[in-house]
Design an enzyme around this catalytic site. Sequence first.
Site, mmCIF file in Angstrom:
data_model
loop_
_atom_site.group_PDB
_atom_site.id
_atom_site.type_symbol
_atom_site.label_atom_id
_atom_site.label_comp_id
_atom_site.label_asym_id
_atom_site.label_seq_id
_atom_site.Cartn_x
_atom_site.Cartn_y
_atom_site.Cartn_z
ATOM 1 N N LYS A 47 1.096 -1.491 0.050
ATOM 2 C CA LYS A 47 0.027 0.044 0.331
ATOM 3 C C LYS A 47 1.191 1.530 -0.231
ATOM 4 O O LYS A 47 2.453 1.527 0.609
ATOM 5 C CB LYS A 47 -1.190 -0.263 1.481
ATOM 6 C CG LYS A 47 -2.044 1.223 1.625
ATOM 7 C CD LYS A 47 -2.840 0.843 0.978
ATOM 8 C CE LYS A 47 -3.760 2.544 1.076
ATOM 9 N NZ LYS A 47 -4.695 2.715 -0.165
ATOM 10 N N ASN A 71 -13.218 3.013 -4.291
ATOM 11 C CA ASN A 71 -13.077 2.976 -2.961
ATOM 12 C C ASN A 71 -11.834 4.299 -2.534
ATOM 13 O O ASN A 71 -11.156 5.200 -3.730
ATOM 14 C CB ASN A 71 -11.710 2.023 -2.359
ATOM 15 C CG ASN A 71 -10.375 1.657 -2.999
ATOM 16 O OD1 ASN A 71 -9.897 2.709 -2.118
ATOM 17 N ND2 ASN A 71 -10.117 1.973 -4.183
ATOM 18 N N MET A 73 -9.874 5.429 0.870
ATOM 19 C CA MET A 73 -9.367 4.966 1.738
ATOM 20 C C MET A 73 -9.001 6.220 2.677
ATOM 21 O O MET A 73 -9.068 5.596 3.915
ATOM 22 C CB MET A 73 -8.015 3.789 2.068
ATOM 23 C CG MET A 73 -8.744 2.469 1.117
ATOM 24 S SD MET A 73 -10.312 2.092 1.399
ATOM 25 C CE MET A 73 -10.005 0.726 2.286
ATOM 26 N N ASN A 128 3.525 7.101 -6.033
ATOM 27 C CA ASN A 128 2.159 6.997 -6.479
ATOM 28 C C ASN A 128 2.253 7.776 -6.972
ATOM 29 O O ASN A 128 1.833 9.072 -6.097
ATOM 30 C CB ASN A 128 1.227 6.928 -6.150
ATOM 31 C CG ASN A 128 -0.771 6.843 -5.549
ATOM 32 O OD1 ASN A 128 -0.472 7.425 -6.842
ATOM 33 N ND2 ASN A 128 -0.805 6.168 -4.206
ATOM 34 N N CYS A 131 -3.279 8.599 -6.807
ATOM 35 C CA CYS A 131 -4.383 8.803 -6.321
ATOM 36 C C CYS A 131 -5.714 9.623 -6.962
ATOM 37 O O CYS A 131 -5.049 11.087 -6.441
ATOM 38 C CB CYS A 131 -4.178 8.810 -4.135
ATOM 39 S SG CYS A 131 -5.590 8.578 -4.377
ATOM 40 N N LYS A 165 3.234 5.235 -11.062
ATOM 41 C CA LYS A 165 2.137 4.605 -11.404
ATOM 42 C C LYS A 165 0.939 6.156 -11.995
ATOM 43 O O LYS A 165 1.041 7.129 -11.261
ATOM 44 C CB LYS A 165 1.724 4.157 -9.907
ATOM 45 C CG LYS A 165 -0.347 3.411 -10.488
ATOM 46 C CD LYS A 165 -0.219 2.676 -9.262
ATOM 47 C CE LYS A 165 -1.651 2.138 -9.605
ATOM 48 N NZ LYS A 165 -1.504 1.308 -8.734
ATOM 49 N N ASN A 192 -3.384 3.659 -12.253
ATOM 50 C CA ASN A 192 -4.525 3.576 -11.166
ATOM 51 C C ASN A 192 -5.670 4.441 -11.705
ATOM 52 O O ASN A 192 -5.920 3.475 -12.940
ATOM 53 C CB ASN A 192 -4.089 5.738 -10.277
ATOM 54 C CG ASN A 192 -3.918 5.254 -8.788
ATOM 55 O OD1 ASN A 192 -5.068 4.127 -8.049
ATOM 56 N ND2 ASN A 192 -2.802 4.948 -8.516
ATOM 57 N N GLY A 217 -12.023 -2.352 -11.424
ATOM 58 C CA GLY A 217 -12.712 -3.471 -11.957
ATOM 59 C C GLY A 217 -13.174 -3.736 -12.750
ATOM 60 O O GLY A 217 -12.800 -2.451 -13.746
HETATM 61 C C1 DHB Z 1 -6.355 5.495 -2.671
HETATM 62 C C2 DHB Z 1 -4.907 5.277 -3.122
HETATM 63 C C3 DHB Z 1 -4.972 5.370 -4.229
HETATM 64 O O1 DHB Z 1 -4.062 5.552 -5.734
HETATM 65 C C4 DHB Z 1 -6.456 4.698 -5.508
HETATM 66 O O2 DHB Z 1 -6.462 4.786 -6.599
HETATM 67 C C5 DHB Z 1 -7.229 4.123 -4.265
HETATM 68 C C6 DHB Z 1 -7.260 4.718 -3.277
HETATM 69 C C7 DHB Z 1 -6.601 5.389 -1.267
HETATM 70 O O3 DHB Z 1 -5.767 5.445 -0.415
HETATM 71 O O4 DHB Z 1 -7.191 6.302 -0.256
#
Ligand code: DHB
Length: 304
Positions: A47, A71, A73, A128, A131, A165, A192, A217
């Site tokens: 992660k 998602n 997170m 990353n 996100c 990414k 991503n 997905g």
């Molecule tokens: C999260 C981070 C990401 O790079 C992603 O594609 C989706 C969710 C996150 O931690 O919320």
Amino acid sequence: MTVDLRVKLSDMHLKTPLILASGILGLSARMLAEISKIESVGAVTTKSIGLKPRDGYPNPTIVVLPYGFINSMGLPNPGVESFLAELDEAGSFDSPLIASFYGYNIDEIAEVAKIIARHQAVSALELNVSCPHVSGISEIGFKPELVAEAVAKVKKCIDKPLFVKLSPNTHLVVEVARAAAEAGADGVTAVNTVKAMVIDTELCRPILSGVYGGLSGPALKPIALRCVYEIYEEVDIPIIGCGGVSSYLDVVEFMLAGASAVALGSIIALKGVEVFGELARGLSKYLERKGIRSVREIVGLSHR
Ligand code: DHB
């Protein structure tokens, strides 16, 4: 005929082209070490790790849809120092460990990279910059010149392969890949998640506490595939295909488009790590049926 599933990614040797994507089962170092021991697993990715610990967002953080997940997170992680302490305790890795990381500016990105790369268990790093919903991350990844600056600075601080990414949420995905390649990146991961949201029609408000999330997905697959294909046409750099793979034919498609390896995310969250074996067997059967000895021969084959 026995077929060869081994691939080389930068200086890493993978038993198969199947990689555990970032964000899936990757918050526990011990769990990653376990997964790395599965025969059909080519590499595992953590992660995303930042300089400081982050709690992430409160629930709800995930919505399940018929065609994938959204998602949000909020990049929860223990921070780089704690994560490395966890890695010390995790035991050995039988396939390469790719450490995903992020930072809010270029100096921070380089600082995190320098610390992570020192750990002997880490084979490569994945930056990353994509996100889709934590502010400050994609703002870097959308701009080719900032990505180039980040890659050049990180490469000065580390002596391990660096992957970037990429975000699908920009029309500049090829330009960002080119900037990363020219600045010295060893590969790109494409892609991503797509920025997305869901609204509760009874409460009349967004469902996710972070409002926006990342769509993964099956719905993501054709978009990710198009990104891989476009990058392969234009930029000479190894590509990890990522986005909505759920069958061995999806793996084949990504490799035909130009991916040297393929990362699995949502399908593992849904069905568990047994999927690695299932896809590896499917891939072998496909190659056998086609009379192809090595999976490396199909990389980019659809571009003829
Ligand atoms: C999260 C981070 C990401 O790079 C992603 O594609 C989706 C969710 C996150 O931690 O919320």
